[in-house]
Design an enzyme around this catalytic site. Structure first.
Site, PDB file in Angstrom:
ATOM      1  N   LYS A   1       0.799  -1.233   0.000  1.00  0.00           N
ATOM      2  CA  LYS A   1       0.000   0.000   0.000  1.00  0.00           C
ATOM      3  C   LYS A   1       0.835   1.288   0.000  1.00  0.00           C
ATOM      4  O   LYS A   1       0.442   2.301   0.560  1.00  0.00           O
ATOM      5  CB  LYS A   1      -0.998   0.039   1.190  1.00  0.00           C
TER       6      LYS A   1
ATOM      7  N   HIS B   1       7.245  -7.465  -1.874  1.00  0.00           N
ATOM      8  CA  HIS B   1       6.993  -6.772  -0.601  1.00  0.00           C
ATOM      9  C   HIS B   1       7.825  -7.432   0.505  1.00  0.00           C
ATOM     10  O   HIS B   1       7.640  -7.137   1.678  1.00  0.00           O
ATOM     11  CB  HIS B   1       5.520  -6.892  -0.195  1.00  0.00           C
TER      12      HIS B   1
ATOM     13  N   SER C   1      -4.897   2.679   4.338  1.00  0.00           N
ATOM     14  CA  SER C   1      -5.030   2.024   3.044  1.00  0.00           C
ATOM     15  C   SER C   1      -5.040   0.499   3.198  1.00  0.00           C
ATOM     16  O   SER C   1      -5.819  -0.207   2.552  1.00  0.00           O
ATOM     17  CB  SER C   1      -3.871   2.458   2.144  1.00  0.00           C
TER      18      SER C   1
END
Ligand SMILES: *[C@@H]1O[C@H](CO)[C@@H](O)[C@H](O)[C@H]1NC(C)=O
Length: 290
Positions: A42, A102, A132
């Site tokens: 995010k 990530h 988010s």
């Protein structure tokens, strides 16, 4: 390919899937000219992926519409039974390849660091990331467990008890890496403030030059508004079982400072205390709005 039927990784299972598949992921071999896009979730991953694909395609829009973003920029640790994994997608991707991850550094395949693969990292202020992420957990029902209340989710976020672990550790360890590796460390807030300036930094880092009008075209087509209406970027190619855009669209607001509409005064104070503790001694500076 029928991309609409491609499943998306079960993000909350990543940890266990990775542990199971560790040998395969750890043995991943990079090839020259791979470029890694790394972020905590995010933080602008899809935005950066689209910018880089546009740069790689010299701003040719039709080429960038060839497939959804998650197929153009394979997701390294993606692993879900019955679905092509990130590693399998990468095998089919011609060089020069863009890879997305990530992962925290401890789980990154060593080849990426050993071969000194170039990395573009984007960091975003953690208050906006938390909001988010909460919305993402809520809409991506097929991928995440129920996030519970915002209050409890925020506590878990501060404790690193969410998918991909601690935001604090992630931004700090990738920042440390800039001392020994070719990492371009960018901030979401800077990209909001002046995308053209940041795209020029990327071009310089890549040693790539593009005509001014192509840079302007990339800025235009990677604006929030344009990406939100781009079916190859807005994730509506996935089934609603995985992402329910009626709960909250994948491309929700795309602004810096929206956390103020969700955090209570008490939550903000508590967050600031935690932030000061966890970021002590680190020279990273985040902007809470632009
Ligand atoms: C995604 O893009 C399509 C095509 O422009 C558009 O109809 C749709 O509303 C967009 N979806 C979301 C959730 O932004």
């Amino acid at each position: 390919h029928d991309f609409s039927r491609r499943k998306f990784p079960i993000l909350h299972c990543f940890r266990s899937l990775i542990v199971k598949e560790t040998a395969e992921l750890q043995n991943f071999q990079t090839i020259p000219d791979d470029l890694l896009i790394s972020t905590y979730p995010k933080s602008g991953t899809t935005w950066m992926s689209e910018i880089l694909d546009m740069i790689y395609q010299d701003g040719k829009l039709e080429k960038c519409r060839r497939a959804p973003i998650y197929a153009r920029v394979p997701f390294l640790e993606f692993k879900c039974p019955g679905v092509p994994s990130g590693l399998e997608s990468l095998e089919e991707t011609p060089a020069p390849r863009l890879l997305k991850t990530h992962l925290p550094l401890s789980l990154l395949p060593p080849s990426l660091l050993d071969q000194k693969i170039k990395v573009i990292y984007i960091a975003r202020n953690p208050k906006d990331v938390a909001v988010s992420y909460y919305n993402f957990y809520s809409m991506a029902k097929g991928l995440f467990p129920d996030p519970g209340t915002w209050e409890s989710f925020l506590e878990n976020f501060m404790d690193g008890k969410v998918s991909y672990g601690s935001w604090f550790q992630h931004v700090k360890e990738w920042w440390e890496l800039t001392h020994t590796h070719p990492v371009l460390y960018l901030f979401y807030e800077d990209m909001k403030e002046d995308p053209k300036r940041e795209i020029k930094k990327i071009l310089e880092f890549l040693g790539h030059s593009l005509p001014e009008e192509t840079v302007d075209l990339i800025v235009y087509h990677t604006s929030f508004k344009k990406m939100k209406e781009n079916p190859m970027a807005n994730y509506t190619t996935l089934s609603s079982h995985h992402m329910d855009h009626s709960v909250s669209p994948f491309m929700r607001k795309g602004v810096a400072g929206d956390w103020k509409n969700t955090f209570t005064v008490a939550q903000n104070e508590r967050f600031d205390v935690q932030y000061a503790e966890k970021m002590a001694g680190c020279d990273l500076i985040f902007r809470w709005q632009v």
